[in-house]
Design an enzyme around this catalytic site. Structure first.
Site, PDB file in Angstrom:
ATOM      1  N   GLY A 298       0.824  -1.200   0.000  1.00  0.00           N
ATOM      2  CA  GLY A 298       0.000   0.000   0.000  1.00  0.00           C
ATOM      3  C   GLY A 298       0.854   1.244   0.000  1.00  0.00           C
ATOM      4  N   HIS A 299       0.218   2.362   0.324  1.00  0.00           N
ATOM      5  CA  HIS A 299       0.892   3.659   0.281  1.00  0.00           C
ATOM      6  C   HIS A 299       1.216   4.190   1.671  1.00  0.00           C
ATOM      7  CE1 HIS A 299      -0.895   4.586  -3.999  1.00  0.00           C
ATOM      8  NE2 HIS A 299      -0.161   3.477  -3.950  1.00  0.00           N
ATOM      9  N   GLY A 300       1.107   3.347   2.684  1.00  0.00           N
ATOM     10  CA  GLY A 300       1.488   3.756   4.017  1.00  0.00           C
ATOM     11  C   GLY A 300       0.354   4.359   4.814  1.00  0.00           C
TER      12      GLY A 300
END
Length: 449
Positions: A298-300
């Site tokens: 994911g993007h964090g």
């Protein structure tokens, strides 16, 4: 510099002292496995006491017993137990069970003695459906089976933004160990991020809680959302615990847990791996605590984006304490657009383990998620009082810390304490620090020039 460090230590000590006395009312919840050995309970900050009245006013009542009176203790020993099958649901994964669920909800919501609405261990097929309150008493939705979304996109013509939505419900518990499946593949294939020839349109959020108060959502799996998986909007007093959220890394805009304009929310012991932010926190969110989060892919974990379209945004009292991020494109991120206004303040990131994360620590006040370059503008969302404490692990990029702040509204009061971020094989990493007023204490690597 020494005085600056002392001032920042004093500022963040109020937060640290406060959270030491938070009652752990959710300790009885079944937990997703999470290795807490890296962050023992005895860990304590070296930041000393201080006096900051503004911070006390901001965070003084977060997660107090009064704020969460009744949340997490909603009883399932209600007098009325209802089963969706008794209202005509087939549970064969083929027939449309939408009307049966609506009928069962209406009866449960009307109960004056409290109700448990049971979804057995079968496969239920649902079109978009709204579970509307207010209800007459406490209500539990016990989801033991699988709920799957219709894959016919024409079924979403009336409300293209939601699939399952709970609205204006108080004292609601949603649990049961079952699965909510958005069947998002058909939506991903028709996303402009996958097929650039298509126009950009929002896909439905799989599970939305709107204007709910005293809400517990726990021990569920939410997977393959059309877009966002779980969204809390305009809610108050929320516990989200033991959730597993999963979608392919390539699925577009599939945020795991999205929080907007919501106050007093705890997100604990959740495992999240999607194609976008594991947790996204946007304007109007106050007093949020995330603990025991496992994130990746994911993007964090992101605060923002904030201030898009020259809008005003406010986020405050955010704590992420105890997280493990693996293989994400960002780690701990704050992102704001130029031209916005407002403030993102009193933010703590503590006890976080990074494993091959591309941008472990990042503040981006020049965020620009559009095809055309963004124009230089004179205003920005102010970012101030941000603590990064005990952040360890590996960075997939040379720049492990990136503060790209506004020239006109530089980031203020940023404190780095006990940071150790290395590259592959123990290689040293770099820090890029523009327009930021910061201090560091303890062992900090990399350091800002």
């Amino acid at each position: 510099m020494a005085q600056q460090i002392r001032n920042l230590r004093q500022h963040f000590s109020i937060i640290l002292l406060f959270f030491v006395i938070i009652p752990c009312y959710s300790s009885s919840i079944s937990r997703v496995p999470y290795d807490s050995r890296a962050y023992p309970a005895s860990y304590s900050s070296t930041i000393v006491d201080g006096e900051f009245k503004d911070l006390i006013e901001e965070l003084g009542n977060v997660f107090s017993l009064k704020s969460f009176d009744g949340v997490g203790t909603i009883s399932t020993s209600a007098k009325t137990v209802l089963n969706v099958d008794d209202f005509g649901a087939k549970g064969d994964g083929i027939h449309d069970d939408t009307q049966a669920f609506q009928k069962a909800w209406k009866v449960a919501c009307s109960s004056t003695y409290g109700a448990v609405l049971v979804v057995p261990k079968k496969n239920y097929h649902l079109k978009p459906v709204k579970f509307l309150g207010p209800c007459k008493s406490d209500l539990t939705m016990q989801i033991s089976g699988n709920i799957e979304a219709s894959t016919d996109r024409s079924d979403y013509s009336q409300d293209g933004r939601h699939w399952l939505i709970f609205e204006s419900v108080q004292n609601l518990l949603v649990e049961g160990g079952g699965t909510i499946n958005g069947n998002g593949k058909i939506w991903w294939q028709n996303s402009c991020k996958i097929n650039t020839a298509l126009p950009c349109k929002d896909a439905p959020t799989a599970l939305t809680f709107h204007q709910c108060k005293n809400l517990v959502v726990k021990n569920l799996k939410v997977q393959d959302a059309q877009q966002i998986h779980v969204s809390f909007v305009n809610c108050m007093n929320v516990l989200a615990a033991g959730l597993t959220v999963a979608a392919p890394e390539t699925s577009p805009n599939t945020d795991g847990i999205h929080v907007a304009n919501t106050r007093n929310i705890q997100i604990s012991n959740c495992v999240i791996g999607t194609g976008d932010d594991c947790i996204s926190i946007v304007s109007g969110s106050q007093k949020l605590q995330a603990t025991g989060i496992t994130c990746g892919p994911g993007h964090g974990i992101s605060i923002g984006s904030l201030g898009s379209g020259n809008s005003e945004a406010h986020v405050s009292g955010i704590t992420v304490n105890g997280a493990k991020l693996s293989g994400t494109t960002n780690g701990l991120r704050i992102k704001t657009w130029q031209g916005g206004s407002g403030i993102a303040s009193n933010i703590k990131f503590q006890n976080v383990e990074m494993n091959n994360v591309a941008n472990p620590i990042i503040i981006d006040q020049n965020y620009c998620a559009q095809d055309k370059p963004c124009k230089e503008q004179g205003t920005a969302v102010q970012v101030k009082y941000v603590l990064y404490e005990n952040i360890q692990g590996t960075s997939a990029s040379d720049v492990a810390i990136n503060f790209d702040c506004s020239i006109n509204f530089p980031c203020q009061g940023v404190l780095l304490q006990n940071i150790n971020l290395k590259g592959e094989g123990g290689k040293n990493t770099k820090a890029s620090c523009n327009n930021v007023k910061l201090a560091d204490t303890g062992n900090v690597s990399p350091r800002c020039p």
